[in-house]
Enzyme design. Structure first.
Site, PDB file in Angstrom:
ATOM      1  N   VAL A  15       0.829  -1.207   0.000  1.00  0.00           N
ATOM      2  CA  VAL A  15       0.000   0.000   0.000  1.00  0.00           C
ATOM      3  C   VAL A  15       0.864   1.258   0.000  1.00  0.00           C
ATOM      4  O   VAL A  15       0.618   2.196  -0.766  1.00  0.00           O
ATOM      5  CB  VAL A  15      -0.965  -0.026   1.206  1.00  0.00           C
ATOM      6  CG1 VAL A  15      -1.645   1.320   1.394  1.00  0.00           C
ATOM      7  CG2 VAL A  15      -2.012  -1.113   0.991  1.00  0.00           C
ATOM      8  N   GLU A  51      -3.947  -6.460  -4.823  1.00  0.00           N
ATOM      9  CA  GLU A  51      -2.633  -6.893  -5.277  1.00  0.00           C
ATOM     10  C   GLU A  51      -2.779  -7.504  -6.662  1.00  0.00           C
ATOM     11  O   GLU A  51      -3.738  -8.210  -6.941  1.00  0.00           O
ATOM     12  CB  GLU A  51      -2.034  -7.909  -4.294  1.00  0.00           C
ATOM     13  CG  GLU A  51      -1.598  -7.246  -3.004  1.00  0.00           C
ATOM     14  CD  GLU A  51      -1.132  -8.236  -1.946  1.00  0.00           C
ATOM     15  OE1 GLU A  51      -0.740  -9.364  -2.289  1.00  0.00           O
ATOM     16  OE2 GLU A  51      -1.171  -7.874  -0.758  1.00  0.00           O
ATOM     17  N   LYS A  87     -14.009   0.475   5.302  1.00  0.00           N
ATOM     18  CA  LYS A  87     -12.998  -0.466   4.795  1.00  0.00           C
ATOM     19  C   LYS A  87     -13.307  -1.890   5.274  1.00  0.00           C
ATOM     20  O   LYS A  87     -13.298  -2.839   4.488  1.00  0.00           O
ATOM     21  CB  LYS A  87     -11.611  -0.016   5.261  1.00  0.00           C
ATOM     22  CG  LYS A  87     -10.499  -0.990   4.933  1.00  0.00           C
ATOM     23  CD  LYS A  87     -10.265  -1.143   3.443  1.00  0.00           C
ATOM     24  CE  LYS A  87      -9.363  -2.336   3.166  1.00  0.00           C
ATOM     25  NZ  LYS A  87      -9.149  -2.577   1.752  1.00  0.00           N
ATOM     26  N   GLY A 112     -15.030 -21.599  -4.943  1.00  0.00           N
ATOM     27  CA  GLY A 112     -13.642 -22.037  -5.074  1.00  0.00           C
ATOM     28  C   GLY A 112     -13.134 -22.673  -3.801  1.00  0.00           C
ATOM     29  O   GLY A 112     -13.916 -23.047  -2.916  1.00  0.00           O
ATOM     30  N   GLY A 116      -8.004 -16.075   0.539  1.00  0.00           N
ATOM     31  CA  GLY A 116      -6.837 -15.903   1.421  1.00  0.00           C
ATOM     32  C   GLY A 116      -6.338 -14.487   1.292  1.00  0.00           C
ATOM     33  O   GLY A 116      -7.112 -13.557   1.074  1.00  0.00           O
ATOM     34  N   CYS A 144      -5.589  -9.482   3.518  1.00  0.00           N
ATOM     35  CA  CYS A 144      -6.640  -8.563   3.961  1.00  0.00           C
ATOM     36  C   CYS A 144      -7.921  -9.255   4.427  1.00  0.00           C
ATOM     37  O   CYS A 144      -8.309  -9.110   5.587  1.00  0.00           O
ATOM     38  CB  CYS A 144      -6.962  -7.576   2.846  1.00  0.00           C
ATOM     39  SG  CYS A 144      -5.614  -6.419   2.549  1.00  0.00           S
TER      40      CYS A 144
HETATM   41  N1  NAD Z   1      -1.898  -5.493   0.674  1.00  0.00           N
HETATM   42  C1  NAD Z   1      -3.098  -5.106   0.274  1.00  0.00           C
HETATM   43  O1  NAD Z   1      -3.614  -5.578  -0.746  1.00  0.00           O
HETATM   44  C2  NAD Z   1      -3.857  -4.062   1.042  1.00  0.00           C
HETATM   45  C3  NAD Z   1      -4.952  -3.435   0.426  1.00  0.00           C
HETATM   46  C4  NAD Z   1      -5.655  -2.461   1.145  1.00  0.00           C
HETATM   47  C5  NAD Z   1      -5.278  -2.156   2.439  1.00  0.00           C
HETATM   48  N2  NAD Z   1      -4.220  -2.795   3.022  1.00  0.00           N
HETATM   49  C6  NAD Z   1      -3.849  -2.418   4.380  1.00  0.00           C
HETATM   50  O2  NAD Z   1      -2.739  -1.515   4.291  1.00  0.00           O
HETATM   51  C7  NAD Z   1      -1.847  -1.718   5.390  1.00  0.00           C
HETATM   52  C8  NAD Z   1      -0.469  -2.059   4.887  1.00  0.00           C
HETATM   53  O3  NAD Z   1      -0.539  -3.294   4.201  1.00  0.00           O
HETATM   54  P1  NAD Z   1       0.647  -3.803   3.251  1.00  0.00           P
HETATM   55  O4  NAD Z   1       0.140  -5.044   2.589  1.00  0.00           O
HETATM   56  O5  NAD Z   1       1.138  -2.670   2.422  1.00  0.00           O
HETATM   57  O6  NAD Z   1       1.739  -4.175   4.365  1.00  0.00           O
HETATM   58  P2  NAD Z   1       3.204  -4.740   4.154  1.00  0.00           P
HETATM   59  O7  NAD Z   1       3.417  -5.731   5.198  1.00  0.00           O
HETATM   60  O8  NAD Z   1       3.401  -5.108   2.708  1.00  0.00           O
HETATM   61  O9  NAD Z   1       4.130  -3.469   4.422  1.00  0.00           O
HETATM   62  C9  NAD Z   1       4.201  -2.779   5.631  1.00  0.00           C
HETATM   63  C10 NAD Z   1       5.514  -2.005   5.654  1.00  0.00           C
HETATM   64  O10 NAD Z   1       5.508  -1.154   6.800  1.00  0.00           O
HETATM   65  C11 NAD Z   1       6.840  -1.100   7.305  1.00  0.00           C
HETATM   66  N3  NAD Z   1       6.836  -0.579   8.676  1.00  0.00           N
HETATM   67  C12 NAD Z   1       6.513  -1.216   9.833  1.00  0.00           C
HETATM   68  N4  NAD Z   1       6.629  -0.374  10.874  1.00  0.00           N
HETATM   69  C13 NAD Z   1       7.011   0.820  10.363  1.00  0.00           C
HETATM   70  C14 NAD Z   1       7.278   2.096  10.944  1.00  0.00           C
HETATM   71  N5  NAD Z   1       7.152   2.297  12.264  1.00  0.00           N
HETATM   72  N6  NAD Z   1       7.645   3.114  10.121  1.00  0.00           N
HETATM   73  C15 NAD Z   1       7.768   2.916   8.789  1.00  0.00           C
HETATM   74  N7  NAD Z   1       7.538   1.726   8.193  1.00  0.00           N
HETATM   75  C16 NAD Z   1       7.165   0.701   8.968  1.00  0.00           C
HETATM   76  C17 NAD Z   1       7.315  -2.533   7.160  1.00  0.00           C
HETATM   77  O11 NAD Z   1       8.732  -2.627   7.224  1.00  0.00           O
HETATM   78  C18 NAD Z   1       6.747  -2.900   5.783  1.00  0.00           C
HETATM   79  O12 NAD Z   1       7.666  -2.595   4.746  1.00  0.00           O
HETATM   80  C19 NAD Z   1      -2.494  -2.814   6.240  1.00  0.00           C
HETATM   81  O13 NAD Z   1      -3.280  -2.213   7.224  1.00  0.00           O
HETATM   82  C20 NAD Z   1      -3.371  -3.548   5.253  1.00  0.00           C
HETATM   83  O14 NAD Z   1      -4.457  -4.186   5.874  1.00  0.00           O
HETATM   84  C21 NAD Z   1      -3.484  -3.723   2.337  1.00  0.00           C
END
Ligand code: NAD
Length: 483
Positions: free
Chosen positions: A33, A181, A234, A283, A287, A290
């Site tokens: 994100v 993703e 959300k 299916g 997984g 999220c």
């Molecule tokens: N992945 C998705 O498809 C998606 C879609 C919508 C919303 N979200 C939400 O967005 C958020 C992030 O998800 P993601 O998949 O991008 O996570 P991710 O695990 O891919 O990335 C999180 C990043 O945050 C960094 N981090 C941790 N603590 C930190 C800090 N104190 N300062 C700076 N960086 C720090 C980590 O090192 C990591 O690189 C979550 O709440 C998730 O639920 C994810």
């Protein structure tokens, strides 16, 4: 260069979308994100710094190396690293000093009790409160439970008070992210809607300005609302999507008993405008990072509010059942004797287009087959490096470089992810490679009648029939009349 200095911006501004009202934006978190948000806001003309505490990740990003696969993102990052609109840092000082808008996009994994673990979100809030020297707008983009913006506000306020800077103004808004993703860049640049939760009009106006090109050019709906409603939106959205999948999986189970194929039902239902065609595929379970965790977090919120919400429990229960279905079918096909059997598995990622293995149904299948004594030979177009790491300590799991390598000598094939490559595969060759004749399709990838004609047995989620090998398709009633 001092640790708290940013890498210098490249000289010339990027010629695309020059903006007089460009904002200085900081994004905390260089995950799916955070990186997509940072790169896309740079594409919209803003001046973006992305901060992550993972030094190796930041160093790799400075070389334009991404920590995961996401189509279109490397190109965007390279373009705007060159334009100077996108920089990476591990320095909290530099990050907080940069943005008038500070996005929090760090992970919110499920805690032991299912609640969203907010430790990273609150660590960022503390880092901002301990360092800010002028007014900022802090925006929660991470998926966080209702009430989190208030906690972020408290943490920043307390840090400012400790520094004797309680006079510094700031606002906290909620701007949840709905990207998927595999299509994340396109989702961000052409969103259905931008949900903006802010209780103060200036915060809302600033967010509107930030996204203005998407609202004007891409036709995204601007959805201003209260902070709490944005946070809830959300979770409600993800849980609704999970509910559709689980309901279709229940329908598929009943359909199999009643002799009804779910593909036909899905087409019939999905063309109703009130229902729509999306997320209606039966299916082998959902997984990813999220849906499962967000459902658990909402259940936890309900429990904390003293409520039992049976729908939420049912969605999760159905999904767990569905994830174990394929391994159960394999066991049934071999009368429970899986010791020494070789099972090919196509698809490890939780969905096509990504190498993300978080909560992937493939894991349930693998663990169950290996525990029963089978050997699993897996192939995935993208997720093999991550899977090799994950299963390094699990004897009984091997990997094959292509789908044919996986089925070579296999007693059965299990399809867990609907990669397009699997749909287009040469089934004659698959048949020749396999030792056995069973195919278990968890994603509607294969055409069972055609496979049965090749001498394969096919059992597929959503199909009423178990297709027997070498049985020619039954003649269609009326086929003679049509001649
Ligand atoms: N992945 C998705 O498809 C998606 C879609 C919508 C919303 N979200 C939400 O967005 C958020 C992030 O998800 P993601 O998949 O991008 O996570 P991710 O695990 O891919 O990335 C999180 C990043 O945050 C960094 N981090 C941790 N603590 C930190 C800090 N104190 N300062 C700076 N960086 C720090 C980590 O090192 C990591 O690189 C979550 O709440 C998730 O639920 C994810």
């Amino acid at each position: 260069m001092r640790q708290d200095e940013l890498p210098a911006a490249a000289a010339a501004p990027h010629p695309l979308r020059p903006r007089r009202d460009a904002e200085a934006v900081t994004v905390f978190g260089a995950g799916y994100v955070g990186l997509v948000t940072g790169a896309c806001l740079a594409e919209l003309g803003h001046d973006v710094v992305v901060m992550d505490t993972d030094a190796a990740r930041v160093a790799a990003l400075a070389r334009a190396e991404l920590p995961f696969h996401e189509p279109g993102l490397p190109e965007l990052i390279r373009t705007h690293a060159a334009s100077g609109r996108l920089r990476f840092t591990e320095s909290a000082e530099a990050a907080v000093a940069h943005g008038r808008v500070q996005f929090i996009a760090v992970g919110t994994p499920a805690g032991e009790d299912g609640s969203a673990d907010l430790r990273h979100v609150l660590a960022v809030a503390r880092a901002i409160g301990e360092r800010m020297t002028r007014e900022v707008l802090v925006v929660d983009k991470s998926t966080v439970p209702v009430g989190t913006a208030e906690r972020v506000r408290e943490v920043i306020g307390a840090a400012l008070a400790r520094r004797g800077r309680a006079d510094l103004p700031f606002a906290v808004a909620s701007n949840p992210e709905f990207l998927k993703e595999g299509t994340a860049v396109a989702d961000f640049m052409q969103p259905d809607r931008v949900v903006a939760g802010a209780d103060a009009p200036p915060a809302l106006a600033l967010l509107h300005r930030l996204y203005e090109p998407l609202l004007r050019e891409a036709g995204a709906h601007w959805m201003p609302m209260s902070v709490r409603a944005a946070e809830f939106t959300k979770y409600a959205s993800n849980v609704m999507l999970a509910a559709r999948i689980s309901l279709m999986n229940d329908f598929a189970l009943l359909g199999a008993e009643l002799g009804v194929d779910m593909d036909e039902v899905r087409a019939g239902m999905g063309s109703d405008l009130r229902i729509g065609p999306h997320m209606l595929h039966a299916g082998c379970g959902y997984g990813g990072s999220c849906l499962p965790k967000d459902l658990r977090a909402l259940r936890r919120s309900a429990a904390e509010a003293g409520l039992t919400l049976p729908m939420l429990e049912a969605i999760e229960g159905v999904n767990e059942r569905q994830k174990s279905l394929l391994a159960q079918w394999v066991a049934e096909a071999f009368d429970g004797h899986l010791a020494g059997r070789r099972i090919a598995l196509w698809g490890l990622a939780f969905k096509p287009g990504t190498d993300d293995l978080r909560e992937a149904p493939s894991d349930t299948v693998i663990q169950s087959l290996v525990a029963a004594g089978a050997e699993v030979v897996a192939h995935d177009p993208l997720a093999m490096p991550a899977a090799r790491q994950r299963y390094a300590g699990l004897p009984g799991v091997r990997f094959a470089a292509d789908p044919f390598g996986a089925v070579a000598g296999a007693d059965a094939l299990v399809i867990v992810t609907e990669w397009p490559q699997f749909r287009a595969v040469d089934w004659h060759k698959v048949r020749r490679c396999m030792a056995g004749d069973w195919v278990f399709d968890g994603r509607g990838v294969c055409e069972p009648v055609a496979l049965a004609a090749l001498g394969l047995h096919v059992r597929a989620v959503g199909r009423a029939t178990v297709y027997a090998a070498a049985v020619a398709p039954a003649p269609q009633p009326g086929a003679e009349m049509a001649k």
